[in-house]
Design a protein around this motif. Structure first.
Motif: not given
Length: 68
Positions: A24, A27-30, A32
């Motif tokens: 979270t 890596e989660s921002w990479k 959609n």
């Protein structure tokens, strides 16, 4: 030296017990579409957590028994 050892232990235990938190944060921002980490990510993060924890425990051993 002891600060690095404690950080390795804490990071290793976090990676071993709760790898989804690390995903979270890093890596989660990479992605959609991804709502959770893949099985490979979880496995490799836990493996890294085991390695970090072992190195941290070795550092504790050296600090307590060898350098004293």
């Amino acid at each position: 030296m002891i600060i690095v050892t404690v950080l390795l232990l804490l990071c290793g235990l976090l990676m071993l017990i709760r790898p989804a938190i690390l995903w979270t944060i890093t890596e989660s921002w990479k992605s959609n579409d991804a709502a959770e980490p893949s099985d490979l990510y979880l496995w490799s993060t836990r493996f890294g957590g085991v390695m970090f924890t072992l190195v941290g425990l070795a550092g504790v051993y050296v600090y307590l028994f060898v350098s004293a």
